[in-house]
Enzyme design. Sequence first.
Site, PDB file in Angstrom:
ATOM      1  N   SER A  17       1.294  -3.828   4.189  1.00 28.48           N
ATOM      2  CA  SER A  17       0.413  -4.924   3.751  1.00 28.48           C
ATOM      3  C   SER A  17       1.274  -6.144   3.505  1.00 28.48           C
ATOM      4  CB  SER A  17      -0.291  -4.547   2.442  1.00 28.48           C
ATOM      5  OG  SER A  17       0.605  -4.666   1.346  1.00 28.48           O
ATOM      6  N   ASP A  18       0.671  -7.306   3.365  1.00 30.57           N
ATOM      7  CA  ASP A  18       1.455  -8.421   2.837  1.00 30.57           C
ATOM      8  C   ASP A  18       1.418  -8.288   1.308  1.00 30.57           C
ATOM      9  OD1 ASP A  18       3.020 -10.644   2.535  1.00 30.57           O
ATOM     10  OD2 ASP A  18       1.874 -11.909   3.880  1.00 30.57           O
ATOM     11  N   TRP A  19       2.177  -9.134   0.656  1.00 33.50           N
ATOM     12  CA  TRP A  19       2.347  -9.015  -0.797  1.00 33.50           C
ATOM     13  C   TRP A  19       0.973  -9.018  -1.501  1.00 33.50           C
ATOM     14  CZ3 TRP A  19       7.023  -9.248  -3.822  1.00 33.50           C
ATOM     15  CH2 TRP A  19       6.803  -9.351  -5.198  1.00 33.50           C
ATOM     16  N   ALA A  20       0.658  -7.880  -2.107  1.00 29.20           N
ATOM     17  CA  ALA A  20      -0.590  -7.729  -2.879  1.00 29.20           C
ATOM     18  C   ALA A  20      -1.861  -7.925  -2.055  1.00 29.20           C
ATOM     19  CB  ALA A  20      -0.608  -8.656  -4.087  1.00 29.20           C
ATOM     20  N   SER A  21      -1.751  -7.861  -0.735  1.00 24.89           N
ATOM     21  CA  SER A  21      -2.954  -8.147   0.061  1.00 24.89           C
ATOM     22  C   SER A  21      -3.979  -7.019  -0.021  1.00 24.89           C
ATOM     23  CB  SER A  21      -2.597  -8.472   1.515  1.00 24.89           C
ATOM     24  OG  SER A  21      -2.095  -7.341   2.192  1.00 24.89           O
TER      25      SER A  21
END
Length: 763
Positions: free
Chosen positions: A293-297
């Site tokens: 995932s991207d950061w906290a996505s």
Amino acid sequence: MIRKFKVYTIVLIIFMACSDNRTVANSSKEDAINVKVDSLIRIMTLKEKIGQMNQYNGFWDVTGPVPNGGDAEIKYEHLKNGLVGSMLSVRGAEAVRAVQKIVVEESRLGIPLIIGFDVIHGYKTLSPIPLAEAASWDLEAIETSAQVAAAEASAAGINWTFAPMVDISRDPRWGRVMEGAGEDPFLGSKIAKARVKGFQGEDLSAVNTIAACAKHFAAYGFSEAGKEYNTVDIGTSTLYNTVLPPFKAAVDADVKTLMNAFNELNGVPATANKFLLRDILKGKWGFNGFVISDWASIKEISLWGHTKDEKDAAKVAAIAGTDMDMESHIYVSQLEELVKEGIVKEDIIDDAVRRILTVKFELGLFDDPYKYCDEVREKEVVNNKSHHEAVLDVAKKSIVLLKNENQLLPLKKEGQKIALIGALASDKNSPLGSWRIASKDNTGVSVLEGMQNYKGNTLIYKKGADVSVGETHFVNELTINETDKSEFDEAVEAAKNADVVVMVLGEHGFQSGEARSRTEIDLPGVQQELLEEVYKVNKNIVLVLNNGRPLTINWADKHIPTIVEAWQLGTQSGNAIAQVLYGDYNPSGKLPMTFPRNVGQIPIYYNYKNTGRPVADKTNPNLVFWSHYSDVENTPLYPFGHGLSYTTFKYSNLKLNKTSFKMDEEVQVSVDVTNTGEFKGKEVVQLYIRDLVASTTRPVKELKGFELIEFEVGETKTIKFTLNKEILGFYDNEGNFIIESGDFVVFVGGSSYTSLHTSFVLN
Ligand code: NOJ
């Protein structure tokens, strides 16, 4: 006790691996890894498997005392309990060894971490920002630049980079255009492949190669209005023909990982997008690596309004095919229950873990979890002299000469009085861009320093005005100097008496990059005014631009005779610029992205569609009913592919081997290019096609080939291209690659605005 258990585990894994029907000795390397991965998965608990899908950011000074309380303590506990598969943003051999040691020695199975970092254009020795490198059109130099980055990062404990960003974008308001290869899917695909090859090399288990990550899947570069993290709503034609090809190229080049995008795509957040991840990536394309995932996505899926809570978000992300959770902390807290309740099948978990473990095996982490943690190698490799030479080479190649009207360039090496003006001219920080990782602030070579190496002229430096005010830092907003002109007079005075004025203007290094969208993309702050004041006293101005995106520089284009696009060129920036200004390197860069005349033209790109009303009615020019603006012409300020040299090139004799072809035949194109000027130089010879009639309409021009060729003075070379089905086809709205018969036009030239053309029929 712990040691004993580890030995038992390893023996067990080997035993199980060998008792499999296939023997490791008889199978290929890939099969051998599959066997080991399967064996390992069989002895993992559900919790441990989910742990592999969890990535945490670096959280405390790992070489110091163990954290006491808070988030850091939880992460530490998770590491010890085998609930973490990866960490990001931990760097340095010593620090990485410290975190690796926790999992290897204290967790039950001792599965090593994969260590990720944003090694975007270098680790300590920085290459140009990716958009600049794309302007080189030099795939070898780009690959070398990624190799340098991998060599340094891998010596500092890192074995996975979150690069290359392969997002195509047509919107220079979006700050992250600096991190990609520009607007074109063909060039973008070639560069994606070069970068993946550069990072991963031939052998991922070699100590100087690292896993790459093609990001952000998908369509992040199409955020509405160029606003960061915004909605993306695009049609299938754009998705298949423009957005996806560079990702496909990265997958074909065996990229090991992909990262989700922050945006939603047509109503579904990319992190939860089964269509993108399962149907296309892991289905159609057969991608075997893993998706992070991207950061906290994963957390953000609910904020988009697609899921109601964290549990729901974990469910959709895992089912969609997001294999690893970067810093949402949701997989680790929710997936176990979801599996136990039968909502997420354990097969999905096994598939994700299999993918993650495979990359770890391929990197050789199971053979030696500390293989990237060699302090001696780190000292030798990081900031190595040969790396400086490599980044200087690509930096020179990335510079684009936009305009050189009175041949002010190259500068004479002797007897000249040169006034150097602009805060960016002495700036050692901005050339590093906003992704500088281990590179310390203020370690770039400034233009002033670069020019001081040329001693034959008198060089006077005056700042004129600051670009920004106050402290600047990666995570903070930047304050631009909109008022302070107190040093204008000094600069104007210096310019008055100079033979040539070199003005270095543009964006601060932290004005482009993630979360740095702008609605006006002209020269920031008081710089435009400074330029105009200097121009009043001396018209012999060479404007050197430092920026992370195309800028709107209409006034400069109209008045300033010479303009050099020098982007943010990394550690060796000033040397590269000086060598180009003084003609020791003849510029050869070409724009990978269109420069608009004003923000209202955005999105503007060379491969647009014809429309039903492409031109004005010649018989009645007063009629308004055609596709245009009433206040600015349709053309851009500088088109895609544009870039001059100190020499000139003539194109002639464009030929095809015949004019009518069967589908399976190859079209041979040849063109003569002559260096008609007075300098040896390189030219990017570009080939574009137009498919005149198609079931889904095609652009007025599409780049389908390019060659970077060097020419001696007066030399003519015949440049050849081959076109085939793969090149002439396109994706229909269902994502099928098709080729249709009909008429094609072939254009060849030194920019997308070339008019030299010929045509053929495909039957
Ligand atoms: C967010 C960015 O979008 C992504 O590109 C980057 O790799 C991660 N942060 C990690 O730093």
